[in-house]
Design a protein around this motif. Structure first.
Motif, PDB file in Angstrom:
ATOM      1  N   GLN A   1       0.943  -1.113   0.070  1.00 42.21           N
ATOM      2  CA  GLN A   1      -0.103  -0.079   0.169  1.00 42.21           C
ATOM      3  C   GLN A   1       0.866   1.208  -0.169  1.00 42.21           C
ATOM      4  O   GLN A   1       0.841   2.619  -1.032  1.00 42.21           O
ATOM      5  CB  GLN A   1      -0.870  -0.482   1.110  1.00 42.21           C
ATOM      6  N   ALA A   2       2.049   1.306   1.182  1.00 38.06           N
ATOM      7  CA  ALA A   2       2.736   1.925   0.932  1.00 38.06           C
ATOM      8  C   ALA A   2       3.525   2.393  -0.468  1.00 38.06           C
ATOM      9  O   ALA A   2       3.987   3.992  -0.705  1.00 38.06           O
ATOM     10  CB  ALA A   2       4.050   2.388   1.649  1.00 38.06           C
ATOM     11  N   LYS A   3       4.043   1.527  -1.031  1.00 38.45           N
ATOM     12  CA  LYS A   3       4.441   2.110  -2.690  1.00 38.45           C
ATOM     13  C   LYS A   3       3.196   2.471  -3.388  1.00 38.45           C
ATOM     14  O   LYS A   3       3.580   3.290  -4.992  1.00 38.45           O
ATOM     15  CB  LYS A   3       5.011   0.285  -2.606  1.00 38.45           C
ATOM     16  N   VAL A   4       1.949   1.934  -3.508  1.00 37.94           N
ATOM     17  CA  VAL A   4       0.672   2.688  -4.506  1.00 37.94           C
ATOM     18  C   VAL A   4       0.862   4.430  -4.711  1.00 37.94           C
ATOM     19  O   VAL A   4       0.653   4.539  -3.591  1.00 37.94           O
ATOM     20  CB  VAL A   4      -0.779   2.080  -4.382  1.00 37.94           C
ATOM     21  N   THR A   5       0.613   4.644  -5.856  1.00 37.91           N
ATOM     22  CA  THR A   5       1.190   6.286  -5.616  1.00 37.91           C
ATOM     23  C   THR A   5      -0.706   6.478  -6.766  1.00 37.91           C
ATOM     24  O   THR A   5      -0.565   8.191  -6.650  1.00 37.91           O
ATOM     25  CB  THR A   5       2.327   6.648  -6.608  1.00 37.91           C
ATOM     26  N   THR A   6      -1.128   5.518  -7.458  1.00 41.91           N
ATOM     27  CA  THR A   6      -2.093   5.959  -8.036  1.00 41.91           C
ATOM     28  C   THR A   6      -3.208   6.088  -7.875  1.00 41.91           C
ATOM     29  O   THR A   6      -3.481   6.024  -6.525  1.00 41.91           O
ATOM     30  CB  THR A   6      -2.310   5.063  -9.218  1.00 41.91           C
ATOM     31  N   ASP A   7      -4.171   6.910  -8.559  1.00 43.07           N
ATOM     32  CA  ASP A   7      -5.494   7.612  -7.274  1.00 43.07           C
ATOM     33  C   ASP A   7      -6.841   5.778  -8.022  1.00 43.07           C
ATOM     34  O   ASP A   7      -7.537   6.057  -8.115  1.00 43.07           O
ATOM     35  CB  ASP A   7      -6.342   8.407  -7.879  1.00 43.07           C
ATOM     36  N   TYR A   8      -6.308   5.391  -8.489  1.00 46.33           N
ATOM     37  CA  TYR A   8      -6.913   3.810  -9.030  1.00 46.33           C
ATOM     38  C   TYR A   8      -6.101   2.471  -8.223  1.00 46.33           C
ATOM     39  O   TYR A   8      -5.196   2.751  -8.289  1.00 46.33           O
ATOM     40  CB  TYR A   8      -7.700   3.976 -10.324  1.00 46.33           C
ATOM     41  N   PRO A   9      -6.484   1.792  -7.989  1.00 42.95           N
ATOM     42  CA  PRO A   9      -6.241   0.431  -7.132  1.00 42.95           C
ATOM     43  C   PRO A   9      -5.730   0.251  -8.340  1.00 42.95           C
ATOM     44  O   PRO A   9      -5.537  -0.018  -9.312  1.00 42.95           O
ATOM     45  CB  PRO A   9      -7.830  -0.199  -6.593  1.00 42.95           C
ATOM     46  N   LYS A  10      -4.063  -0.806  -7.667  1.00 38.54           N
ATOM     47  CA  LYS A  10      -3.498  -1.941  -8.587  1.00 38.54           C
ATOM     48  C   LYS A  10      -3.979  -3.271  -8.578  1.00 38.54           C
ATOM     49  O   LYS A  10      -4.204  -3.637  -7.288  1.00 38.54           O
ATOM     50  CB  LYS A  10      -2.353  -2.048  -8.013  1.00 38.54           C
ATOM     51  N   LEU A  11      -4.546  -4.767  -9.267  1.00 35.79           N
ATOM     52  CA  LEU A  11      -4.287  -5.712  -8.976  1.00 35.79           C
ATOM     53  C   LEU A  11      -2.677  -6.636  -9.274  1.00 35.79           C
ATOM     54  O   LEU A  11      -2.129  -6.106 -10.048  1.00 35.79           O
ATOM     55  CB  LEU A  11      -5.276  -6.063 -10.460  1.00 35.79           C
ATOM     56  N   PHE A  12      -2.510  -7.598  -8.798  1.00 37.14           N
ATOM     57  CA  PHE A  12      -1.741  -8.120  -8.864  1.00 37.14           C
ATOM     58  C   PHE A  12      -1.882  -9.645  -9.404  1.00 37.14           C
ATOM     59  O   PHE A  12      -2.623  -9.956  -8.374  1.00 37.14           O
ATOM     60  CB  PHE A  12      -0.534  -8.171  -6.937  1.00 37.14           C
ATOM     61  N   ASN A  13      -0.712 -10.172  -9.121  1.00 38.29           N
ATOM     62  CA  ASN A  13      -0.686 -11.476 -10.243  1.00 38.29           C
ATOM     63  C   ASN A  13      -1.897 -12.103 -11.385  1.00 38.29           C
ATOM     64  O   ASN A  13      -2.496 -13.507 -11.177  1.00 38.29           O
ATOM     65  CB  ASN A  13      -1.170 -12.651  -8.908  1.00 38.29           C
ATOM     66  N   VAL A  14      -1.775 -10.659 -12.237  1.00 32.54           N
ATOM     67  CA  VAL A  14      -2.895 -11.417 -13.172  1.00 32.54           C
ATOM     68  C   VAL A  14      -2.087 -11.465 -14.216  1.00 32.54           C
ATOM     69  O   VAL A  14      -2.542 -11.023 -15.492  1.00 32.54           O
ATOM     70  CB  VAL A  14      -4.233 -10.473 -13.571  1.00 32.54           C
TER      71      VAL A  14
ATOM     72  N   ASN B   1     -12.242   1.415  -6.106  1.00 36.96           N
ATOM     73  CA  ASN B   1     -11.837   1.932  -4.555  1.00 36.96           C
ATOM     74  C   ASN B   1     -13.415   2.870  -4.139  1.00 36.96           C
ATOM     75  O   ASN B   1     -13.829   2.937  -5.241  1.00 36.96           O
ATOM     76  CB  ASN B   1     -10.618   2.823  -4.687  1.00 36.96           C
ATOM     77  N   ASN B   2     -12.897   2.953  -2.809  1.00 33.64           N
ATOM     78  CA  ASN B   2     -14.114   4.368  -1.787  1.00 33.64           C
ATOM     79  C   ASN B   2     -14.319   5.142  -2.889  1.00 33.64           C
ATOM     80  O   ASN B   2     -15.584   5.506  -2.964  1.00 33.64           O
ATOM     81  CB  ASN B   2     -14.257   4.179  -1.215  1.00 33.64           C
ATOM     82  N   THR B   3     -14.010   5.791  -3.667  1.00 32.72           N
ATOM     83  CA  THR B   3     -13.504   6.893  -4.271  1.00 32.72           C
ATOM     84  C   THR B   3     -13.979   7.041  -5.261  1.00 32.72           C
ATOM     85  O   THR B   3     -14.271   7.864  -6.493  1.00 32.72           O
ATOM     86  CB  THR B   3     -12.554   7.919  -4.183  1.00 32.72           C
TER      87      THR B   3
END
Length: 231
Positions: free
Chosen positions: A51-64, A117-119
């Motif tokens: 979470q500390a590394k995510v800088t975008t205003d949208y969530p990131k998907l992993f292992n896809v 995400n929530n926003t």
């Protein structure tokens, strides 16, 4: 070179959302040392670390990443997949999928993953799944088991009667029948739920994946998925 389609929507309040689409090529093959270092990080990192590394205003998907399934093996499209948002943290429960993979038939299949995400910011990716005679790829480790799952559970809503189900061809199917969803305070919010994912065609044999999404009293999106098999 293999490519995947990625879409995302950034909620930039109070301005209008920004939507983008681009082609993302897979990274070049890593050296053995790089792979070992990546595996080490995947096993020790927590959701909070990511979470500390995510800088975008949208969530990131992993292992896809592109994935191979040996013909005849079982395949769960959500296994090993997780999502992290810079504000909401672990939003894996918000992931919805669409598309089918017939593991009894050799070929290439395309699955669409979307997380919100929530926003209102969202991220979407199309994943390629190969069914072949080659051995099934290993599922990558997920960090969510190392995070504060017990704390996160305190704010989850309760989904009931959404177990995987098998129905006969020609049967009626109502995705909300029998389903009950309760808010964190026990209030029934079933009617507020939105059903997403595959459209279950009861006239066609196959596996369908649907998800139920609902906003709890804290404004947090909660989701749960199920598989519907038409036989």
């Amino acid at each position: 070179m293999n490519s995947i389609i990625i879409k995302m929507m950034i909620a930039l309040l109070p301005t209008a959302p920004v939507v983008g689409e681009y082609m993302a090529d897979y990274e070049p093959a890593k050296t053995e040392n790089a792979k070992q270092e990546q595996n080490k990080n995947e096993l020790t990192e927590t959701i909070e670390d990511i979470q500390a590394k995510v800088t975008t205003d949208y969530p990131k998907l992993f292992n896809v990443d592109e994935f191979n399934v040996q013909v005849g093996d079982s395949f769960d499209p959500i296994e090993g997949v997780y999502a992290v948002d810079k504000r909401d943290g672990d939003v894996t429960d918000n992931i919805t999928t669409s598309g089918d993979v017939d593991t009894s038939t050799i070929g290439d299949y395309y699955l669409k993953y979307k997380v919100t995400n929530n926003t209102g910011g969202w991220y979407e990716i199309t994943r390629i799944v190969h069914v072949s005679e080659n051995p099934t790829d290993k599922i990558k480790p997920t960090p969510k088991t190392f995070g504060r799952d017990s704390d996160k559970n305190k704010t989850r809503v309760t989904f009931t009667s959404i177990d995987d189900v098998e129905i006969s061809v020609g049967s009626d199917f109502d995705p909300k029948k029998g389903v009950k969803i309760y808010d964190t305070d026990g209030h029934d919010i079933t009617n507020d739920a939105i059903v997403q994912g595959d459209k279950v065609d009861t006239e066609k044999v196959g596996e369908y994946f649907i998800a139920y999404t609902v906003i709890d009293r804290f404004g947090k999106a909660n989701a749960a998925a199920r598989k519907v098999t038409v036989k």
